[in-house]
Design an enzyme around this catalytic site. Structure first.
Site, PDB file in Angstrom:
ATOM      1  N   ASP A  66     -17.832  27.040 -14.185  1.00 30.48           N
ATOM      2  CA  ASP A  66     -18.423  26.239 -13.109  1.00 30.48           C
ATOM      3  C   ASP A  66     -19.750  25.669 -13.604  1.00 30.48           C
ATOM      4  O   ASP A  66     -20.686  26.413 -13.908  1.00 30.48           O
ATOM      5  CB  ASP A  66     -18.640  27.119 -11.878  1.00 30.48           C
ATOM      6  N   ASP A 109     -16.400  19.573 -11.815  1.00 32.99           N
ATOM      7  CA  ASP A 109     -17.320  20.527 -12.429  1.00 32.99           C
ATOM      8  C   ASP A 109     -16.746  21.915 -12.652  1.00 32.99           C
ATOM      9  O   ASP A 109     -17.454  22.801 -13.139  1.00 32.99           O
ATOM     10  CB  ASP A 109     -18.589  20.635 -11.574  1.00 32.99           C
ATOM     11  N   GLU A 110     -15.495  22.138 -12.314  1.00 35.42           N
ATOM     12  CA  GLU A 110     -14.912  23.468 -12.447  1.00 35.42           C
ATOM     13  C   GLU A 110     -13.569  23.404 -13.170  1.00 35.42           C
ATOM     14  O   GLU A 110     -12.801  22.461 -12.981  1.00 35.42           O
ATOM     15  CB  GLU A 110     -14.718  24.119 -11.080  1.00 35.42           C
TER      16      GLU A 110
END
EC number: 2.7.7.7
Length: 414
Positions: free
Chosen positions: A10, A106-107
């Protein structure tokens, strides 16, 4: 059976971190990425830790955030930058496994099962990834390491920024069970409130509840959450080269001003239909059904859909069907704040049945004409060719509808 090694990476405060990277003067100051007040997208999309200390929250109005933190610097989003950094991070992850599943920009989940002999155990790889991302990209990540996707996701959320958390079969009851049930993936506010009414406040209480009882109270979702809380998730990490079957293509817009007249709505639907049609042609697809989404100025939202006479990737039939659905179903006369158009029931162009009927020939001519327009726009920009109807509203004429999206089977909204 050998346990899997699953990582969840993350990127910390992703949007805000990228903006601070491009503008070092922002570092150490409270910063938020926010929508455009003029275009009525005035909410916080992301914030850094300095802003978080003032209580600034993602999703709240810009004016509310400014009240909490008068010194807050708000910068507009730069999605091209975020996409670039997301791609660069995936390239680094790809050095360790080909099984990478994105969960937003973003993950990512990574399945490292079987790679330990090459790269070390899950924690060693997680620490190496954190150092590489920091050194090569200038941003930080938090990584959760576990034997399933749900617990690895929980791990990445537990320590931020720039940390590794390991959750094993041996320690998960001590690490996971004391957490609030809302921390569990797919437990939203409504489910949290419902579980609270039954006295279930922590993940441990959820895990120790009766599975059949949860099934009766929450349906299939209850049984799934019971399995998650007990570490029984066995869902795979999808390989990065796997391609999802496209189910629909759609675009939506919050209008620069409330849409009051039928002409306002017709213009907006036409702009959206043109975007949807262009994306259908890019994918070599045609739609057989048109769906519209309407949200009025009191934020009431509904969807309606209707079948087309023939599969198409042309603007006019999609726009006409969308407008007909609007006229048929929007009976409240309330001004409209946002509209969406989606093409569904997709078929490939190769599978469209040939016909010499006049209407089918007309549709094919429309498709050919718009394909030629696509070529002009790809060379000279979207505004190189504009339809006359668009020029009737100066605010709408400057909107480039390329901001839409292709919708996959995952539960994405408009």
């Amino acid at each position: 059976m050998t346990d899997r090694t699953i990582l969840h990476c993350d990127m910390n405060n992703f949007y805000a971190s990228v903006e601070c990277l491009y503008n070092p003067a922002l570092r150490g100051k409270p910063v938020a990425v926010g929508g455009d007040v003029e275009a009525r997208h005035g909410i916080i999309l992301a914030k850094n830790y300095e802003a978080k200390k003032y209580g600034v929250q993602t999703g709240e109005a810009l004016w509310q955030a400014k009240q909490k933190c008068p010194g807050l610097t708000i910068v507009p989003p730069s999605f091209d930058k975020y996409l670039r950094f997301s791609r660069l991070a995936r390239e680094i992850y790809g050095c360790y496994t080909d099984r990478i599943e994105s969960f937003g920009l973003d993950e990512c989940w990574l399945d490292l099962t079987g790679s330990e002999r090459l790269f070390g155990d899950g924690k060693a790889v997680a620490d190496r990834l954190r150092e590489r991302i920091k050194f090569e990209l200038g941003v930080t990540i938090s990584v959760g390491v576990s034997y399933n996707k749900i617990f690895s996701k929980l791990g990445s959320d537990m320590k931020k920024p720039d940390a590794t958390t390991v959750i094993t079969r041996e320690n998960y009851k001590n690490v996971v069970w004391p957490l609030p049930v809302s921390d569990l993936l797919f437990v939203g506010p409504a489910t949290t409130r419902k579980l609270a009414r039954y006295g279930v406040h922590t993940i441990g209480q959820l895990a120790q509840a009766d599975g059949e009882w949860l099934g009766r109270r929450l349906g299939k979702n209850g049984r799934t959450l019971y399995a998650f809380a007990n570490g029984l998730d066995c869902s795979p990490v999808v390989a990065n080269d796997a391609v999802s079957v496209i189910k629909s293509v759609g675009n939506s817009i919050t209008a620069p001003h409330d849409l009051v007249t039928d002409e306002d709505v017709k213009l907006t639907l036409f702009i959206l239909a043109e975007s949807v049609a262009a994306r259908l042609r890019e994918q070599g697809l045609r739609c057989t059904t048109v769906q519209i989404s309407i949200r009025d100025n009191e934020l009431f939202r509904y969807e309606r859909q209707g079948k087309l006479d023939a599969p198409t990737s042309a603007t006019r039939p999609i726009a006409d069907k969308a407008y007909a659905l609007y006229k048929q179903h929007h009976t409240s006369s309330k001004p409209i704040r946002s509209l969406g158009v989606r093409g569904t029931g997709l078929v490939t162009q190769d599978n469209v049945q040939l016909s010499f009927l006049a209407e089918a020939v007309k549709i094919q001519k429309q498709n050919d004409l718009e394909s030629a327009i696509d070529g002009i726009r790809s060379r000279f920009g979207h505004s190189a060719v504009l339809r006359g109807i668009v020029l009737t509203d100066s605010a709408m004429a400057h909107i480039d509808p390329k901001g839409g999206h292709v919708i996959h089977p995952e539960p994405f909204g408009w």
